[in-house]
Design an enzyme around this catalytic site. Structure first.
Site, PDB file in Angstrom:
ATOM      1  CB  CYS A   1      -2.013   6.991   1.077  1.00 61.69           C
ATOM      2  SG  CYS A   1      -3.500   6.251   1.744  1.00 61.69           S
TER       3      CYS A   1
ATOM      4  CD  GLU B   1      -3.136  -1.128   1.003  1.00 58.67           C
ATOM      5  OE1 GLU B   1      -3.435  -0.173   0.262  1.00 58.67           O
ATOM      6  OE2 GLU B   1      -3.953  -1.987   1.368  1.00 58.67           O
TER       7      GLU B   1
END
Ligand code: NAD
Length: 492
Positions: free
Chosen positions: A291, A255
């Site tokens: 993110c 990720e």
């Protein structure tokens, strides 16, 4: 004269024990709001890594042999414990990385509890379910799901408790034992969280070891008794892990970062969009260090001036910097000194590259929070919008990871799509439009793991969360933390 040591020492959680590093070495933890040390964390060694992997491996047979319903009972008890310890954990996360308390307490904690409850349900409904196939009159085939074994979760500083939970809950639900390696820049909250969790779980089932990425992280991913690695972090670290495991490849979830476009078309509800691309998209309680931060705001040229005025109004109305432990404060500082210097340098670079500061651009606690002496040395940066033409500047292509976004005008849908996809990343994308056909065209054509239409940033454990391109692959889910075994049985 003896000075009073008021710093709290947080410890590793290994094999059900709360212990320091075997060397006794510690690292300082800084509160980014003040720039001052507030706690210490262990600086663990390769010997500590061996002990941790040994504990997780020893606990594996019993944990993986439990019926899924019994594992689910443990996970629900952890979910219940969040209510008991939520205030303490919220405060630790805020001190660790500067994410404002009103969001860690009222936003993050309920989400963590739900993640444990959802994982408990998935342990039963996903983790323990296979398929049965009749292969002719005398033969049946079926699959069973089984755990990988020891799973290492490597987590970043920007959202430590959330990334800890998404990995640990799914991996434990699947019958794996777990080792969490927090960032050396924000480990106090995860260490305390691990201490609370281990008091509910059998020893060795969940371990937390603090240390540097280069030493402890690397030793964990190389370890022959570690079966799966899940990293939330930067592409640079993903490359280092790929190199370290090249001779002994492991199943992985990555990720990674993003440079997400948030695209406003002229037919959108502009007031809603102005909020969605600023307050909700990038100028968040953790100062845009997320993110999926919408760090490229694409605006159709026909509405550019109107949108700039609306965005200014949104920021002036909703964003003030201040004490992160005050319930009224909507946006905190950047999480550590290294990140602060990086973000400040991008603000300067954006101007050198010809960008025009529309909003913000200033930094430094003494500048931005005059009179608040305790915050003077904190890592404070104003919400900043930089208008640019085109998408090829460094500030348009590289992940800045802070309260800074570029504003890029476009003329047509085709141009918006080309700019949106002109990035190595593919994590999030926002589309603001009232045209359903356009929304569907864009959803299909955008290269991104997550797309939001007329909203941004919402995530639900009911749906997968993952990236495309350099934003990574795989998702932290019970399905991905279990593997399928295929069996054939012939009768008679
Ligand atoms: P980072 O890659 O520097 O560090 C992440 C973790 O990796 C830390 O625990 C670190 O100690 C460890 N590490 C470093 N080197 C290692 C090595 N050689 N071997 C093993 N482990 C090592 O990332 P960061 O700066 O802490 O976090 C910010 C990044 O995380 C940003 O790029 C952000 O976009 C990304 N992120 C992604 C998601 C997502 O879900 N996609 C969520 C949050 C953050």
């Amino acid at each position: 004269m003896k000075t009073m040591n008021t710093l709290k020492d947080y410890q590793n959680v290994i094999n059900g024990k709360v212990i320091p590093s075997s060397s006794g070495n510690k690292m300082d933890s800084y509160n980014p709001a003040t720039g001052k040390v507030w706690a210490t964390i262990p600086c663990s060694t390769v010997e500590d890594v061996d002990a941790t992997v040994h504990a997780a491996r020893t606990a594996l047979p019993d944990w993986s042999a439990l019926p899924a319903s019994e594992r689910a009972d443990y996970l629900r008890r952890i979910g219940d414990a969040i209510a008991q310890y939520g205030d303490e954990l919220a405060e630790l996360e805020t001190k660790d990385n500067g994410w404002v308390i009103r969001e860690t307490k009222y936003g993050l904690m309920p989400v963590l509890a739900n993640m444990w409850y959802d994982a408990a349900a998935a342990a039963i409904h996903v983790g323990s379910k296979g398929e049965t196939v009749q292969l002719g009159p005398n033969t049946i085939g079926f699959t069973i799901r089984e755990p990988f074994g020891v799973v290492v979760g490597i987590i970043p500083w920007n959202s430590a408790l959330w990334t800890f939970t998404v990995k640990a809950a799914a991996a434990l639900a699947g019958g794996n034992t777990v080792i969490i390696k927090p960032s050396e820049l924000a480990a106090a909250a995860p260490l305390r969280y691990g201490e609370i969790l281990q008091s509910i779980l059998p020893p060795g089932v969940l371990n937390v070891i603090s240390g540097t990425g280069a030493e402890v992280g690397d030793a964990l991913v190389r370890h022959p008794n570690v079966n799966k690695v899940s990293l939330t972090g930067s592409g640079r670290t993903a490359q280092a892990i790929a190199q370290s495991t090249a001779q002994n490849p492991k199943s992985m979830v990555l990720e990674l970062g993003g440079k997400s476009p948030n695209i406003v078309f002229e037919d959108a509800d502009l007031a809603k969009a102005a909020n969605g691309v600023t307050v909700n998209g990038i100028f968040t309680g953790n100062a845009g260090q997320l993110c999926v931060g919408g760090s490229r705001i694409l605006i159709q040229r026909s509405i550019l001036n109107q949108m700039i005025a609306l965005m200014k109004e949104e920021i002036a109305t909703h964003i003030q910097l201040g004490d992160t432990l005050n319930m009224q404060t909507p946006m905190g500082p950047v999480a550590n000194e290294m990140q602060y210097k990086k973000v400040c340098s991008y603000i300067e670079l954006g101007q050198q590259e010809g960008g025009e500061i529309l909003i913000g651009g200033r930094f430094g606690g003494a500048n931005l929070l005059p009179g608040q002496d305790t915050l003077a040395e904190g890592y404070w940066i104003e919400p900043t919008l930089i208008k640019v033409e085109g998408n090829n500047l460094h500030v348009c292509q590289e992940e800045i990871f802070g309260p800074v976004a570029v504003v890029i005008p476009f003329d047509t849908e085709e141009e918006a799509l080309a700019i949106a996809n002109d990035t190595e990343y593919g994590l999030g994308a926002g589309i603001w439009t009232s045209d359903l056909n356009r929304a569907h065209r864009m959803i299909r054509a955008i290269e991104s793991g997550n797309v939001w239409v007329n909203t941004y940033r919402i995530v639900g454990t009911e749906l997968p969360f993952g990236g495309q391109k350099a934003s990574g692959f795989g998702t932290d889910s019970v399905r991905e933390f279990t593997r399928e075994k295929t069996c054939y049985i012939q009768i008679g």
